[in-house]
Design a protein around this motif. Structure first.
Motif, PDB file in Angstrom:
ATOM      1  N   THR A 174     113.756 -36.715  35.353  1.00 32.57           N
ATOM      2  CA  THR A 174     113.569 -37.300  34.027  1.00 32.57           C
ATOM      3  C   THR A 174     112.452 -36.589  33.283  1.00 32.57           C
ATOM      4  O   THR A 174     111.548 -36.008  33.890  1.00 32.57           O
ATOM      5  CB  THR A 174     113.219 -38.798  34.127  1.00 32.57           C
ATOM      6  N   LYS A 175     112.545 -36.658  31.974  1.00 34.39           N
ATOM      7  CA  LYS A 175     111.494 -36.111  31.113  1.00 34.39           C
ATOM      8  C   LYS A 175     110.954 -37.246  30.269  1.00 34.39           C
ATOM      9  O   LYS A 175     111.701 -37.919  29.556  1.00 34.39           O
ATOM     10  CB  LYS A 175     112.056 -34.997  30.225  1.00 34.39           C
ATOM     11  N   VAL A 176     109.654 -37.474  30.361  1.00 32.62           N
ATOM     12  CA  VAL A 176     109.020 -38.571  29.639  1.00 32.62           C
ATOM     13  C   VAL A 176     108.629 -38.099  28.249  1.00 32.62           C
ATOM     14  O   VAL A 176     107.969 -37.065  28.092  1.00 32.62           O
ATOM     15  CB  VAL A 176     107.781 -39.092  30.393  1.00 32.62           C
ATOM     16  N   ARG A 177     109.049 -38.849  27.233  1.00 34.89           N
ATOM     17  CA  ARG A 177     108.700 -38.486  25.863  1.00 34.89           C
ATOM     18  C   ARG A 177     107.189 -38.576  25.653  1.00 34.89           C
ATOM     19  O   ARG A 177     106.536 -39.492  26.134  1.00 34.89           O
ATOM     20  CB  ARG A 177     109.405 -39.413  24.870  1.00 34.89           C
ATOM     21  N   GLY A 178     106.645 -37.608  24.935  1.00 36.96           N
ATOM     22  CA  GLY A 178     105.222 -37.605  24.646  1.00 36.96           C
ATOM     23  C   GLY A 178     104.359 -37.195  25.809  1.00 36.96           C
ATOM     24  O   GLY A 178     103.156 -37.429  25.821  1.00 36.96           O
ATOM     25  N   ASN A 179     104.980 -36.584  26.817  1.00 43.12           N
ATOM     26  CA  ASN A 179     104.219 -36.167  27.998  1.00 43.12           C
ATOM     27  C   ASN A 179     104.351 -34.659  28.208  1.00 43.12           C
ATOM     28  O   ASN A 179     104.495 -34.181  29.325  1.00 43.12           O
ATOM     29  CB  ASN A 179     104.720 -36.928  29.234  1.00 43.12           C
ATOM     30  N   SER A 180     104.336 -33.926  27.098  1.00 40.95           N
ATOM     31  CA  SER A 180     104.407 -32.457  27.113  1.00 40.95           C
ATOM     32  C   SER A 180     105.663 -31.941  27.813  1.00 40.95           C
ATOM     33  O   SER A 180     105.670 -30.832  28.345  1.00 40.95           O
ATOM     34  CB  SER A 180     103.160 -31.875  27.797  1.00 40.95           C
ATOM     35  N   GLY A 181     106.708 -32.752  27.819  1.00 42.04           N
ATOM     36  CA  GLY A 181     107.964 -32.317  28.418  1.00 42.04           C
ATOM     37  C   GLY A 181     107.919 -32.189  29.920  1.00 42.04           C
ATOM     38  O   GLY A 181     108.744 -31.492  30.517  1.00 42.04           O
ATOM     39  N   GLU A 182     106.981 -32.858  30.569  1.00 40.30           N
ATOM     40  CA  GLU A 182     106.849 -32.762  32.021  1.00 40.30           C
ATOM     41  C   GLU A 182     108.047 -33.410  32.710  1.00 40.30           C
ATOM     42  O   GLU A 182     108.471 -34.509  32.360  1.00 40.30           O
ATOM     43  CB  GLU A 182     105.559 -33.440  32.469  1.00 40.30           C
ATOM     44  N   ILE A 183     108.606 -32.717  33.704  1.00 41.90           N
ATOM     45  CA  ILE A 183     109.760 -33.210  34.451  1.00 41.90           C
ATOM     46  C   ILE A 183     109.288 -33.956  35.697  1.00 41.90           C
ATOM     47  O   ILE A 183     108.455 -33.455  36.454  1.00 41.90           O
ATOM     48  CB  ILE A 183     110.691 -32.059  34.863  1.00 41.90           C
ATOM     49  N   THR A 184     109.817 -35.158  35.889  1.00 40.11           N
ATOM     50  CA  THR A 184     109.500 -35.970  37.059  1.00 40.11           C
ATOM     51  C   THR A 184     110.768 -36.198  37.869  1.00 40.11           C
ATOM     52  O   THR A 184     111.829 -36.485  37.302  1.00 40.11           O
ATOM     53  CB  THR A 184     108.916 -37.333  36.645  1.00 40.11           C
ATOM     54  N   THR A 185     110.682 -36.065  39.185  1.00 42.96           N
ATOM     55  CA  THR A 185     111.839 -36.304  40.048  1.00 42.96           C
ATOM     56  C   THR A 185     111.666 -37.629  40.784  1.00 42.96           C
ATOM     57  O   THR A 185     110.574 -37.961  41.245  1.00 42.96           O
ATOM     58  CB  THR A 185     112.020 -35.174  41.074  1.00 42.96           C
ATOM     59  N   ILE A 186     112.760 -38.375  40.877  1.00 44.39           N
ATOM     60  CA  ILE A 186     112.744 -39.689  41.512  1.00 44.39           C
ATOM     61  C   ILE A 186     113.794 -39.706  42.622  1.00 44.39           C
ATOM     62  O   ILE A 186     114.988 -39.545  42.340  1.00 44.39           O
ATOM     63  CB  ILE A 186     113.061 -40.800  40.493  1.00 44.39           C
ATOM     64  N   PRO A 187     113.400 -39.909  43.870  1.00 42.68           N
ATOM     65  CA  PRO A 187     114.386 -40.040  44.951  1.00 42.68           C
ATOM     66  C   PRO A 187     115.195 -41.326  44.770  1.00 42.68           C
ATOM     67  O   PRO A 187     114.660 -42.344  44.329  1.00 42.68           O
ATOM     68  CB  PRO A 187     113.524 -40.103  46.220  1.00 42.68           C
ATOM     69  N   TYR A 188     116.466 -41.293  45.116  1.00 45.43           N
ATOM     70  CA  TYR A 188     117.300 -42.483  44.946  1.00 45.43           C
ATOM     71  C   TYR A 188     118.363 -42.540  46.037  1.00 45.43           C
ATOM     72  O   TYR A 188     118.668 -41.545  46.702  1.00 45.43           O
ATOM     73  CB  TYR A 188     117.978 -42.473  43.570  1.00 45.43           C
ATOM     74  N   GLY A 189     118.933 -43.729  46.168  1.00 46.62           N
ATOM     75  CA  GLY A 189     120.059 -43.908  47.075  1.00 46.62           C
ATOM     76  C   GLY A 189     121.367 -44.051  46.325  1.00 46.62           C
ATOM     77  O   GLY A 189     122.421 -43.615  46.781  1.00 46.62           O
ATOM     78  N   MET A 190     121.299 -44.677  45.136  1.00 42.83           N
ATOM     79  CA  MET A 190     122.490 -44.846  44.306  1.00 42.83           C
ATOM     80  C   MET A 190     122.079 -44.883  42.843  1.00 42.83           C
ATOM     81  O   MET A 190     121.076 -45.502  42.490  1.00 42.83           O
ATOM     82  CB  MET A 190     123.236 -46.136  44.654  1.00 42.83           C
ATOM     83  N   VAL A 191     122.853 -44.210  41.986  1.00 40.41           N
ATOM     84  CA  VAL A 191     122.602 -44.215  40.543  1.00 40.41           C
ATOM     85  C   VAL A 191     123.825 -44.782  39.836  1.00 40.41           C
ATOM     86  O   VAL A 191     124.958 -44.393  40.117  1.00 40.41           O
ATOM     87  CB  VAL A 191     122.312 -42.798  40.001  1.00 40.41           C
ATOM     88  N   VAL A 192     123.579 -45.705  38.921  1.00 34.33           N
ATOM     89  CA  VAL A 192     124.639 -46.225  38.053  1.00 34.33           C
ATOM     90  C   VAL A 192     124.347 -45.753  36.637  1.00 34.33           C
ATOM     91  O   VAL A 192     123.265 -46.008  36.101  1.00 34.33           O
ATOM     92  CB  VAL A 192     124.708 -47.764  38.106  1.00 34.33           C
ATOM     93  N   TRP A 193     125.299 -45.058  36.051  1.00 36.30           N
ATOM     94  CA  TRP A 193     125.133 -44.462  34.715  1.00 36.30           C
ATOM     95  C   TRP A 193     125.784 -45.368  33.677  1.00 36.30           C
ATOM     96  O   TRP A 193     126.986 -45.597  33.699  1.00 36.30           O
ATOM     97  CB  TRP A 193     125.765 -43.078  34.695  1.00 36.30           C
ATOM     98  N   SER A 194     124.975 -45.889  32.765  1.00 37.76           N
ATOM     99  CA  SER A 194     125.481 -46.820  31.752  1.00 37.76           C
ATOM    100  C   SER A 194     124.825 -46.517  30.410  1.00 37.76           C
ATOM    101  O   SER A 194     123.936 -47.234  29.957  1.00 37.76           O
ATOM    102  CB  SER A 194     125.196 -48.266  32.178  1.00 37.76           C
ATOM    103  N   THR A 195     125.261 -45.438  29.780  1.00 35.71           N
ATOM    104  CA  THR A 195     124.638 -44.991  28.528  1.00 35.71           C
ATOM    105  C   THR A 195     125.621 -44.979  27.365  1.00 35.71           C
ATOM    106  O   THR A 195     125.518 -44.149  26.468  1.00 35.71           O
ATOM    107  CB  THR A 195     124.039 -43.584  28.701  1.00 35.71           C
ATOM    108  N   GLY A 196     126.573 -45.883  27.388  1.00 39.04           N
ATOM    109  CA  GLY A 196     127.517 -45.952  26.282  1.00 39.04           C
ATOM    110  C   GLY A 196     128.810 -45.214  26.574  1.00 39.04           C
ATOM    111  O   GLY A 196     129.004 -44.655  27.657  1.00 39.04           O
TER     112      GLY A 196
END
Length: 303
Positions: A174-196
């Motif tokens: 993910t890239k956090v807005r207003g954080n100089s475009g810094e990329i952060t990685t998040i470990p996960y077990g399952m992702v549900v995509w619900s963006t329209g």
């Protein structure tokens, strides 16, 4: 009679045309109700690694994936760090569907699964990623505040202003807005995509042919007729009603109400057509209710 150009069917998977045959169907009226498809915004890895909330099969797959995660996390050979990753459920999208799913998942985990897998309780985490500053930002602020407070009490981690840029098989970036475009990685077990929802390719091709290529869905009139196509109708997620505006038809409304051709309208004359006006322009009725007006007479008094 008009013709729809092509239908592609699969009557015989063993045919010489790889199971696809094209034929033309004549029609008097055509109704398009194909729905939409998940909008991935062409984010790398979403199609390959995420679950969606669109079809019945999606719900069945999600439920099984959640249960499988608890089963896998119960294996004695895993480290605590790996258990945390496997039991980390990430929902992308803070709209109505994503928020409702996060709440339902929280209830399913805490009311059912932790009773069956008590050792896994301390490793479960639910995270909701939303690109804007608040969840449910299309609703009244009071609803947004209530939902965010409820999630905080329930321990659902909300990462606001976080835009997903990539999804791998074990991490979401993910890239956090207003954080100089810094990329952060998040470990996960399952992702549900619900963006329209997005547009089906066949609908997009049709929209280009009828001059609606700059829209996200087929534009129809209030009778669900596709604009520019008198005998084609569309409804559901693949279409949107291009609601007429009262001011565009004000002259015709005035002429219809002015039965005595006096050039002015009485309250009685206006009342006689108000039902037709509210039926054709439902936004007027909503406006009256929002202003706590009983009828058109109250509206006229404002003038």
């Amino acid at each position: 009679m008009q013709k729809i150009r092509k239908f592609i069917v699969d009557p015989n998977p063993d045919s010489s045309q790889n199971g696809k045959e094209e034929f033309v169907v004549d029609y008097d009226y055509l109704v398009i109700a194909m729905g939409g498809r998940p909008n991935t915004f062409n984010t790398p890895g979403v199609v390959e690694n995420c679950n969606f909330l669109k079809e019945v099969e999606d719900a069945q797959q999600i439920r099984q994936s959640v249960i499988n995660s608890f089963e896998k996390a119960s294996l004695p050979t895993l480290s605590d760090e790996e258990r945390k990753r496997i039991l980390h459920f990430v929902i992308v999208g803070g709209g109505p569907t994503g928020v409702e799913f996060a709440a339902e998942l929280h209830d399913f985990v805490n009311e059912d699964l932790v009773k069956l897998y008590p050792a896994a309780k301390d490793f479960v985490k639910i995270t909701l990623l939303e690109a804007s500053d608040h969840i449910l930002n299309m609703f009244d602020k009071r609803i947004t505040d209530f939902a965010e407070s409820k999630f905080q009490r329930d321990g659902i981690d909300m990462k606001l202003g976080s835009m997903v840029v990539k999804v791998s098989d074990k991490e979401i970036s993910t890239k956090v807005r207003g954080n100089s475009g810094e990329i952060t990685t998040i470990p996960y077990g399952m992702v549900v995509w619900s963006t329209g929802i997005g547009t089906h390719p066949v609908i997009r091709d049709f929209m280009q042919k009828i001059g609606q290529s700059n829209r996200r869905a087929l534009a129809t009139d209030e009778w669900l007729r596709v604009e520019g196509c008198g005998s084609i109708y569309a409804l559901g997620d693949c279409a949107t009603i291009n609601q007429r505006k009262v001011m565009e038809d004000i002259a015709a409304i005035f002429k219809k109400a002015d039965k005595d051709n006096s050039g002015t309208l009485t309250v009685k004359e206006f009342r006689e057509v108000i039902k037709d006006i509210c039926e054709r322009y439902p936004q007027l009725e909503l406006y009256l209710k929002s202003k706590k007006m009983h009828d058109i007479a109250d509206l006229l008094k404002m003038g």
